[in-house]
Design an enzyme around this catalytic site. Sequence first.
Site, PDB file in Angstrom:
ATOM      1  CG  HIS A 171      -0.110  -0.003   2.521  1.00 50.13           C
ATOM      2  ND1 HIS A 171       0.281  -1.180   3.126  1.00 50.13           N
ATOM      3  CD2 HIS A 171       0.395   0.999   3.284  1.00 50.13           C
ATOM      4  CE1 HIS A 171       0.986  -0.901   4.206  1.00 50.13           C
ATOM      5  NE2 HIS A 171       1.074   0.426   4.327  1.00 50.13           N
ATOM      6  CG  HIS A 212       7.876   4.849   0.696  1.00 49.28           C
ATOM      7  ND1 HIS A 212       7.487   5.937   1.457  1.00 49.28           N
ATOM      8  CD2 HIS A 212       7.963   3.803   1.561  1.00 49.28           C
ATOM      9  CE1 HIS A 212       7.346   5.560   2.710  1.00 49.28           C
ATOM     10  NE2 HIS A 212       7.632   4.263   2.807  1.00 49.28           N
TER      11      HIS A 212
END
Length: 192
Positions: free
Chosen positions: A42, A126
């Site tokens: 995620h 990220h």
Amino acid sequence: MRLFAAVLPPSERLDELGCVVDRLRGSPGGGGVRWTSREGWHLTLAFMGEVDEALLPGLRMRLERAASRTPVFSLRLRGGGHFGRRTLWAGVAGDLDTLRLLAERSDAAARRAGIAMEEHRRYRAHLTVGRGQEADTGPFLDVLDGFEGGRWEVGELVLVRSELPVSGVRGERPRYETVGSWPLGGGGSGAG
């Protein structure tokens, strides 16, 4: 409960990244890295930590508002890097300004709901793919650097509950459960 707001890439995009991570896992030194699972991949927008259930109604209302004020936008997973030579991550490209805006709004929603958040830091998009002891990340980064996944439309903000491993069994990973989701751009009311 331990919560964070996130963007969840679609399964096709995770499969693309998974092919690269599978190569890294099998490469020299890959066995010394704790690779994160695809099910848990995620983009964290705002980490809230432990949240009292009494704060959930206000948090849900504020996250729904944050989502409704943010337009649908495009992203793709691309490249990679490391934090402190211990955490490997896949990078993100596309409409990063809108992603940062959604992260800021998610953080503000949590604060306004009464959640004690950590010191505010500039958002850095990220997706964590592995953690390990300090090592030569160069070979991993060479592979990640060439990665470019397909584009997708981000259409919802998700509230996720994470449960850390408690058994002490090597290789056990956190479990994630979506406890709320809201469409971006005011596309109706979401679950939760």
